[in-house]
Every structure is written in C-alpha cells, then in structure tokens.
Design a protein around this motif. Sequence first.
Motif, PDB file in Angstrom:
ATOM      1  N   UNK A  53       0.938  -1.233  -0.080  1.00 27.02           N
ATOM      2  CA  UNK A  53       0.096  -0.015   0.080  1.00 27.02           C
ATOM      3  C   UNK A  53       1.063   1.482  -0.070  1.00 27.02           C
ATOM      4  N   UNK A  54       2.094   1.166   0.858  1.00 27.05           N
ATOM      5  CA  UNK A  54       2.816   2.593   0.867  1.00 27.05           C
ATOM      6  C   UNK A  54       3.480   2.609  -0.569  1.00 27.05           C
ATOM      7  N   UNK A  55       3.553   1.721  -1.328  1.00 26.59           N
ATOM      8  CA  UNK A  55       4.080   1.746  -2.691  1.00 26.59           C
ATOM      9  C   UNK A  55       3.166   1.917  -3.691  1.00 26.59           C
ATOM     10  N   UNK A  56       1.764   2.138  -3.153  1.00 33.69           N
ATOM     11  CA  UNK A  56       0.652   2.302  -4.294  1.00 33.69           C
ATOM     12  C   UNK A  56       0.609   0.782  -5.128  1.00 33.69           C
ATOM     13  N   UNK A  57       1.009  -0.181  -4.681  1.00 35.58           N
ATOM     14  CA  UNK A  57       0.848  -1.437  -5.248  1.00 35.58           C
ATOM     15  C   UNK A  57      -0.248  -2.136  -4.479  1.00 35.58           C
ATOM     16  N   UNK A  58      -0.657  -3.163  -5.317  1.00 32.21           N
ATOM     17  CA  UNK A  58      -1.654  -4.276  -4.664  1.00 32.21           C
ATOM     18  C   UNK A  58      -1.360  -5.376  -4.371  1.00 32.21           C
ATOM     19  N   UNK A  59      -1.296  -5.869  -3.331  1.00 35.95           N
ATOM     20  CA  UNK A  59      -0.907  -7.580  -3.041  1.00 35.95           C
ATOM     21  C   UNK A  59      -2.362  -8.285  -3.454  1.00 35.95           C
ATOM     22  N   UNK A  60      -2.193  -8.864  -4.647  1.00 37.90           N
ATOM     23  CA  UNK A  60      -3.190  -9.549  -5.066  1.00 37.90           C
ATOM     24  C   UNK A  60      -3.426 -11.054  -4.680  1.00 37.90           C
ATOM     25  N   UNK A  61      -2.315 -11.533  -4.390  1.00 38.55           N
ATOM     26  CA  UNK A  61      -2.386 -13.057  -3.649  1.00 38.55           C
ATOM     27  C   UNK A  61      -1.201 -13.287  -2.704  1.00 38.55           C
ATOM     28  N   UNK A  62      -1.473 -14.217  -1.804  1.00 34.94           N
ATOM     29  CA  UNK A  62      -0.450 -14.360  -0.791  1.00 34.94           C
ATOM     30  C   UNK A  62      -0.579 -15.762  -0.211  1.00 34.94           C
ATOM     31  N   UNK A  63       0.439 -16.635  -0.244  1.00 39.18           N
ATOM     32  CA  UNK A  63       0.226 -17.772   0.550  1.00 39.18           C
ATOM     33  C   UNK A  63       1.914 -18.343   0.904  1.00 39.18           C
ATOM     34  N   UNK A  64       1.969 -19.287   1.671  1.00 37.46           N
ATOM     35  CA  UNK A  64       3.291 -19.852   1.822  1.00 37.46           C
ATOM     36  C   UNK A  64       3.151 -21.154   2.515  1.00 37.46           C
ATOM     37  N   UNK A  65       4.619 -21.478   2.755  1.00 37.57           N
ATOM     38  CA  UNK A  65       4.808 -22.815   3.504  1.00 37.57           C
ATOM     39  C   UNK A  65       5.738 -22.297   4.645  1.00 37.57           C
TER      40      UNK A  65
END
Length: 143
Positions: A53-65
């Motif tokens: 958000x601070x970079x005016x970007x959008x995190x569309x998806x996130x996941x991990x192991x």
Amino acid sequence: MSPRWNPNPDVRTGRHVVHSLHVHLVFVTRYRRNAFTDTMLTRCEEVMREVCTTFEAERKQFNGEQDHVHLLVHYPPEVQLSKLVNSLKGVSSRRLRQKYDSHVRKYLWGGHFWSGSYFAGSYDEAPLTAVRQYIDNQQHPTS
C-alpha cells in the motif's frame, strides 16, 4: 469513453501511461529453515499488504509454506521492483522478529530472516490464472 468499453480492473491508467504490471515474488527463509507457523504467515501477509500500500501497489495474492512465501503483486511503473522487494523483506523481517522473536531464534540466527536472494517473475494475463492457482495450492503449516 465508449459505453461499450468494459474496463479491466488489472489495467491501470496514469496521466501518460496505461499499465498492467504483475510480479510473482518468492522469498525463502534464511538457510531454508522451516520457521513459519500459520499465525506467522497470517502476520506476514498483513505486513506485506501494508508495505504494498505504501508503494501504491496491490497485493493480489499471498500464500506460503514453512520455509517460503509467494506473493502476486500488481504495481505501478514508477515503482522500482528492487526497492519494493527490499522493503517487503526488510519490514516483514523486522516485524516478524519483533512479534515472534523466541520462536524465530530457534530456526534463524545472525539477525537474518530471509535469504539474500529471491525470485521475481512477470506475467501477462494468460498465465496469471496458473500462477494464482499455484499460489493457492501452497501447503500452509498446521501449527
């Protein structure tokens, strides 16, 4: 604007640019240690959403192991990808160590959380569905 034109939410417009930049990022824990728990991944996602958000970007998806995370980020052309990555890794490392320090120290030492390297891949619309499905199918740790 033509009434027949259906805007694509992934295509952004600026004063002099029309863009749709997506990057698939993979960050691996230092020494590929299984440091993540489910609650840590949830917190990591929150932190990375804030950084985007601070970079005016959008995190569309996130996941991990247990030993890595995947992100799909939609970002504007004025953002330098290396600066976004450094901020994502730096802020998440600092915040995760603050909140889960005793757990993290069992797996990681020397003040490092992430490996120094990372994967970044750009995609057009066709394989984005495949990338999204791949990220969704990551195996979250159970505890």
